[in-house]
Design an enzyme around this catalytic site. Structure first.
Site, PDB file in Angstrom:
ATOM      1  N   ARG A   1      -6.269 -61.603  42.932  1.00 56.67           N
ATOM      2  CA  ARG A   1      -5.327 -60.636  42.367  1.00 56.67           C
ATOM      3  C   ARG A   1      -5.853 -60.052  41.065  1.00 56.67           C
ATOM      4  O   ARG A   1      -5.537 -58.913  40.728  1.00 56.67           O
ATOM      5  CB  ARG A   1      -3.973 -61.307  42.071  1.00 56.67           C
ATOM      6  CG  ARG A   1      -3.112 -61.555  43.287  1.00 56.67           C
ATOM      7  CD  ARG A   1      -1.718 -61.994  42.832  1.00 56.67           C
ATOM      8  NE  ARG A   1      -1.347 -61.255  41.646  1.00 56.67           N
ATOM      9  CZ  ARG A   1      -0.834 -61.770  40.536  1.00 56.67           C
ATOM     10  NH1 ARG A   1      -0.589 -63.048  40.456  1.00 56.67           N
ATOM     11  NH2 ARG A   1      -0.540 -61.009  39.504  1.00 56.67           N
TER      12      ARG A   1
ATOM     13  N   ASP B   1      -2.516 -65.544  28.485  1.00 59.94           N
ATOM     14  CA  ASP B   1      -3.377 -65.415  29.672  1.00 59.94           C
ATOM     15  C   ASP B   1      -4.713 -66.145  29.514  1.00 59.94           C
ATOM     16  O   ASP B   1      -5.501 -66.190  30.458  1.00 59.94           O
ATOM     17  CB  ASP B   1      -3.625 -63.931  29.993  1.00 59.94           C
ATOM     18  CG  ASP B   1      -2.366 -63.239  30.494  1.00 59.94           C
ATOM     19  OD1 ASP B   1      -1.414 -63.934  30.868  1.00 59.94           O
ATOM     20  OD2 ASP B   1      -2.346 -61.988  30.516  1.00 59.94           O
TER      21      ASP B   1
ATOM     22  N   LYS C   1      -7.250 -55.259  34.544  1.00 59.91           N
ATOM     23  CA  LYS C   1      -6.119 -55.212  35.488  1.00 59.91           C
ATOM     24  C   LYS C   1      -4.855 -54.718  34.796  1.00 59.91           C
ATOM     25  O   LYS C   1      -4.191 -53.794  35.262  1.00 59.91           O
ATOM     26  CB  LYS C   1      -5.873 -56.616  36.060  1.00 59.91           C
ATOM     27  CG  LYS C   1      -4.540 -56.764  36.772  1.00 59.91           C
ATOM     28  CD  LYS C   1      -4.341 -58.142  37.359  1.00 59.91           C
ATOM     29  CE  LYS C   1      -3.751 -59.167  36.430  1.00 59.91           C
ATOM     30  NZ  LYS C   1      -2.292 -59.076  36.235  1.00 59.91           N
ATOM     31  N   ASN C   2      -4.518 -55.357  33.670  1.00 63.56           N
ATOM     32  CA  ASN C   2      -3.228 -55.060  33.046  1.00 63.56           C
ATOM     33  C   ASN C   2      -3.197 -53.709  32.341  1.00 63.56           C
ATOM     34  O   ASN C   2      -2.134 -53.264  31.888  1.00 63.56           O
ATOM     35  CB  ASN C   2      -2.825 -56.192  32.099  1.00 63.56           C
ATOM     36  CG  ASN C   2      -2.422 -57.437  32.875  1.00 63.56           C
ATOM     37  OD1 ASN C   2      -2.256 -57.376  34.095  1.00 63.56           O
ATOM     38  ND2 ASN C   2      -2.278 -58.556  32.186  1.00 63.56           N
TER      39      ASN C   2
ATOM     40  N   ARG D   1      10.881 -65.039  34.254  1.00 71.49           N
ATOM     41  CA  ARG D   1      10.423 -63.677  34.004  1.00 71.49           C
ATOM     42  C   ARG D   1      11.462 -62.606  34.385  1.00 71.49           C
ATOM     43  O   ARG D   1      11.225 -61.782  35.269  1.00 71.49           O
ATOM     44  CB  ARG D   1       9.092 -63.436  34.710  1.00 71.49           C
ATOM     45  CG  ARG D   1       8.024 -64.393  34.248  1.00 71.49           C
ATOM     46  CD  ARG D   1       6.689 -64.127  34.852  1.00 71.49           C
ATOM     47  NE  ARG D   1       6.032 -62.958  34.304  1.00 71.49           N
ATOM     48  CZ  ARG D   1       4.867 -62.494  34.733  1.00 71.49           C
ATOM     49  NH1 ARG D   1       4.254 -63.096  35.725  1.00 71.49           N
ATOM     50  NH2 ARG D   1       4.315 -61.441  34.190  1.00 71.49           N
TER      51      ARG D   1
ATOM     52  N   CYS E   1       8.485 -66.511  39.225  1.00 79.42           N
ATOM     53  CA  CYS E   1       7.135 -66.804  39.693  1.00 79.42           C
ATOM     54  C   CYS E   1       6.690 -68.118  39.085  1.00 79.42           C
ATOM     55  O   CYS E   1       7.436 -68.749  38.335  1.00 79.42           O
ATOM     56  CB  CYS E   1       6.177 -65.677  39.357  1.00 79.42           C
ATOM     57  SG  CYS E   1       5.694 -65.618  37.656  1.00 79.42           S
TER      58      CYS E   1
HETATM   59  N1  EPU Z   1      11.185 -61.364  29.054  1.00 79.47           N
HETATM   60  C1  EPU Z   1      12.552 -61.416  29.214  1.00 79.47           C
HETATM   61  N2  EPU Z   1      13.173 -60.297  29.666  1.00 79.47           N
HETATM   62  C2  EPU Z   1      12.503 -59.150  29.984  1.00 79.47           C
HETATM   63  C3  EPU Z   1      11.115 -59.108  29.809  1.00 79.47           C
HETATM   64  C4  EPU Z   1      10.475 -60.231  29.329  1.00 79.47           C
HETATM   65  O1  EPU Z   1      13.180 -62.434  28.942  1.00 79.47           O
HETATM   66  O2  EPU Z   1      13.144 -58.167  30.393  1.00 79.47           O
HETATM   67  C5  EPU Z   1      10.473 -62.555  28.553  1.00 79.47           C
HETATM   68  C6  EPU Z   1       9.557 -63.153  29.637  1.00 79.47           C
HETATM   69  O3  EPU Z   1      10.256 -63.993  30.522  1.00 79.47           O
HETATM   70  C7  EPU Z   1       8.520 -63.860  28.810  1.00 79.47           C
HETATM   71  C8  EPU Z   1       8.382 -62.942  27.593  1.00 79.47           C
HETATM   72  O4  EPU Z   1       9.577 -62.158  27.534  1.00 79.47           O
HETATM   73  O5  EPU Z   1       8.996 -65.103  28.433  1.00 79.47           O
HETATM   74  C9  EPU Z   1       7.193 -62.016  27.581  1.00 79.47           C
HETATM   75  O6  EPU Z   1       7.080 -61.382  28.851  1.00 79.47           O
HETATM   76  P1  EPU Z   1       6.445 -59.940  29.017  1.00 79.47           P
HETATM   77  O7  EPU Z   1       7.513 -58.998  29.443  1.00 79.47           O
HETATM   78  O8  EPU Z   1       5.617 -59.571  27.839  1.00 79.47           O
HETATM   79  O9  EPU Z   1       5.461 -60.184  30.261  1.00 79.47           O
HETATM   80  P2  EPU Z   1       5.086 -59.105  31.329  1.00 79.47           P
HETATM   81  O10 EPU Z   1       5.117 -57.772  30.721  1.00 79.47           O
HETATM   82  O11 EPU Z   1       5.858 -59.349  32.573  1.00 79.47           O
HETATM   83  C10 EPU Z   1       2.510 -58.999  30.848  1.00 79.47           C
HETATM   84  C11 EPU Z   1       1.261 -59.254  31.640  1.00 79.47           C
HETATM   85  C12 EPU Z   1       1.101 -60.757  31.877  1.00 79.47           C
HETATM   86  C13 EPU Z   1       1.019 -61.437  30.499  1.00 79.47           C
HETATM   87  C14 EPU Z   1       2.283 -61.100  29.673  1.00 79.47           C
HETATM   88  C15 EPU Z   1       2.244 -61.654  28.276  1.00 79.47           C
HETATM   89  C16 EPU Z   1       1.023 -57.236  32.944  1.00 79.47           C
HETATM   90  C17 EPU Z   1       1.071 -56.578  34.267  1.00 79.47           C
HETATM   91  N3  EPU Z   1       1.350 -58.539  32.914  1.00 79.47           N
HETATM   92  O12 EPU Z   1       3.579 -59.515  31.653  1.00 79.47           O
HETATM   93  O13 EPU Z   1      -0.118 -60.949  32.560  1.00 79.47           O
HETATM   94  O14 EPU Z   1       0.938 -62.822  30.663  1.00 79.47           O
HETATM   95  O15 EPU Z   1       2.427 -59.661  29.591  1.00 79.47           O
HETATM   96  O16 EPU Z   1       1.131 -61.206  27.603  1.00 79.47           O
HETATM   97  O17 EPU Z   1       0.687 -56.612  31.964  1.00 79.47           O
HETATM   98  C18 EPU Z   1      -1.610 -62.040  34.014  1.00 79.47           C
HETATM   99  O18 EPU Z   1      -2.359 -61.054  33.918  1.00 79.47           O
HETATM  100  O19 EPU Z   1      -1.971 -63.113  34.563  1.00 79.47           O
HETATM  101  C19 EPU Z   1      -0.253 -61.954  33.473  1.00 79.47           C
HETATM  102  C20 EPU Z   1       0.697 -62.808  33.824  1.00 79.47           C
END
Ligand code: EPU
Length: 423
Positions: free
Chosen positions: A402, A310, A22-23, A122, A117
């Site tokens: 999802r 995850d 998915k990701n 996030r 969420c």
């Molecule tokens: N964060 C910030 N500001 C930002 C971006 C991130 O503070 O602008 C913080 C987040 O709140 C969190 C941390 O940084 O505490 C890491 O978040 P990240 O941005 O890495 O998460 P993401 O990119 O939104 C992806 C995956 C998630 C997975 C995380 C961590 C996708 C579509 N989603 O999310 O997947 O948990 O990386 O590995 O790639 C899932 O598949 O169930 C899922 C939630």
């Protein structure tokens, strides 16, 4: 809304084929916005999040065909309206992945803020700050990120204060169209980032350092749509979830079409718990061999190559069966323990203090009505229900749809008594 009714304790038998990631699929689908001609994807998982991504791309003007049985999407992006509306982004936070390609290709974008969420606030401030540094003018108003590029995009030194997966993905795309050099410091090393970067490189981008915390992009690159299909790699979290299901049911299971090389930290943690694995030389098959006696372990979630957040919830369901006191420290998301209350309803002994969960086992879990709160929490509840005695009804299973392709059907094929019912 659908629910699962699971009768445990289950025994699983046989082999299961892991679906596409998915990701990895989502950023690649959004990145196709960079092109005007057709892009073909294969091994695309049949998931609600893919459906939502195609809906968003369709609203922007893309035409697509999705052969769900074959897992093949052919997509002609034809960007007309660079808008990702709230109606869809609120259903799937990964809608933020539209921002990078829109800024890079159209020079303007209107993408809904995803909102909070179940697993935490996030925010997307890292994405916005980095794009501003690269020359995009960005206003956040009326719940939308409104971006405009007037003087052109320019390369920059981007230093993320925390590793961000989708942030790194968005900036990789923008940097490939920006004038000059971009260095992303503290970049995410996740295999999904590497897959996106490799795709961009194959299309003509000049990128080095993929898979390391320091990625360099030399732009602007003339990007050409790929001529051969993009094959989505196996889902490492689905693979881990099957390991977790095998452990919960004390069953030997063969996992096919996976990539064990992306699961080192997960396999290591399960080995410490007491599970043995046979991994095929090409890493594409894993035989899980749990003997049923598990030792307590301590796990910290970390960015790749650390133990993935995850997989935290699924591991917690397994720790309930281990002898003694296990701990999980959740270092990525501030609120990712929503499954704890539901696991307790099944009889688990878990205490949470801040970002530390302490699990005391072994517990004989007993079936009960419970509720899914997010995608991976749902997976952990399924795993726990498989090991629990009696009937467990898990409501709000849409979270699971999802991110897991036909989990109920795959479980049934392995011999589990799982029914999907309407609520
Ligand atoms: N964060 C910030 N500001 C930002 C971006 C991130 O503070 O602008 C913080 C987040 O709140 C969190 C941390 O940084 O505490 C890491 O978040 P990240 O941005 O890495 O998460 P993401 O990119 O939104 C992806 C995956 C998630 C997975 C995380 C961590 C996708 C579509 N989603 O999310 O997947 O948990 O990386 O590995 O790639 C899932 O598949 O169930 C899922 C939630």
């Amino acid at each position: 809304m659908d629910a699962f009714v699971i009768e445990g304790p289950a025994t699983l038998k046989g082999s299961v084929t892991v679906s596409g990631s998915k990701n990895s699929a989502l950023p690649l689908l959004f990145a196709s916005l960079l092109f005007d001609s057709e892009v073909v994807f294969e091994n695309v998982p049949r998931l609600w999040d893919v459906e939502t991504t195609l809906k968003i791309l369709g609203l922007m003007g893309a035409e697509y065909q999705w052969d769900k049985e074959e897992g093949r999407i052919s997509l002609i992006p034809r960007l007309k309206s660079p808008v990702a509306p709230y109606e869809w982004v609120r259903q799937m936070r990964a809608g933020i992945l539209a921002l990078g390609p829109l800024v890079a290709k159209a020079g303007h974008a209107k993408v809904s803020l995803p909102g909070g969420c179940a697993i935490g606030a996030r925010p997307v401030n890292f994405h916005i700050d980095a794009m501003r540094k690269m020359g995009a003018e960005i206003d956040v108003e009326e719940g939308y990120i409104k971006a405009k590029v007037n003087g052109g995009l320019k390369g920059a030194d981007i230093c993320f204060s925390q590793v961000t997966v989708t942030g790194t993905e968005n900036i990789l795309v923008v940097a490939s169209r920006a004038e000059g050099e971009t260095t992303i410091h503290n970049a995410a090393c996740e295999p999904e980032v590497v897959a996106l970067g490799t795709f961009l490189k194959d299309c003509g981008a000049k990128i080095s350092g993929l898979g390391t915390p320091s990625i360099r992009v030399l732009g602007p690159c003339r990007l050409k749509a790929p001529e051969s299909p993009i094959v989505i790699s196996p889902d490492r979290i689905e693979t881990g979830t099957w390991i977790s299901a095998a452990v919960a049911t004390r069953s030997e299971l063969r996992l096919k079409k996976c990539d064990a090389s992306q699961l080192t930290s997960v396999l290591d943690a399960y080995r410490n718990l007491g599970v043995e694995f046979d991994v095929s030389p090409d890493q594409s098959e894993v035989a899980v061999k749990p003997d049923g006696n598990y030792s307590s372990i301590n796990v910290d979630t970390r960015p790749y190559p650390g133990f993935p957040t995850d997989m935290q919830a699924q591991m917690m369901a397994n720790m309930c069966l281990a002898q003694g006191k296990s701990t999980i420290r959740e270092s990525i998301f501030e609120n990712r323990f929503m499954h704890v209350g539901e696991l307790r309803r099944l009889g688990a002994s878990i205490e949470v203090e801040g970002n530390l969960a302490t699990i005391v086992g072994p517990s004989q879990l007993e079936g009960a009505p419970i509720m899914a709160t997010d995608l991976r929490a749902s997976a952990s509840l399924v795993v726990a229900a498989l090991s629990a005695r009696g009937l467990t009804r898990i409501s709000r299973i849409y979270h699971l749809d999802r991110g897991y392709q036909r989990l109920d059907e795959k479980l049934q094929m392995l011999g589990a008594n799982v029914r999907r019912v309407r609520e």
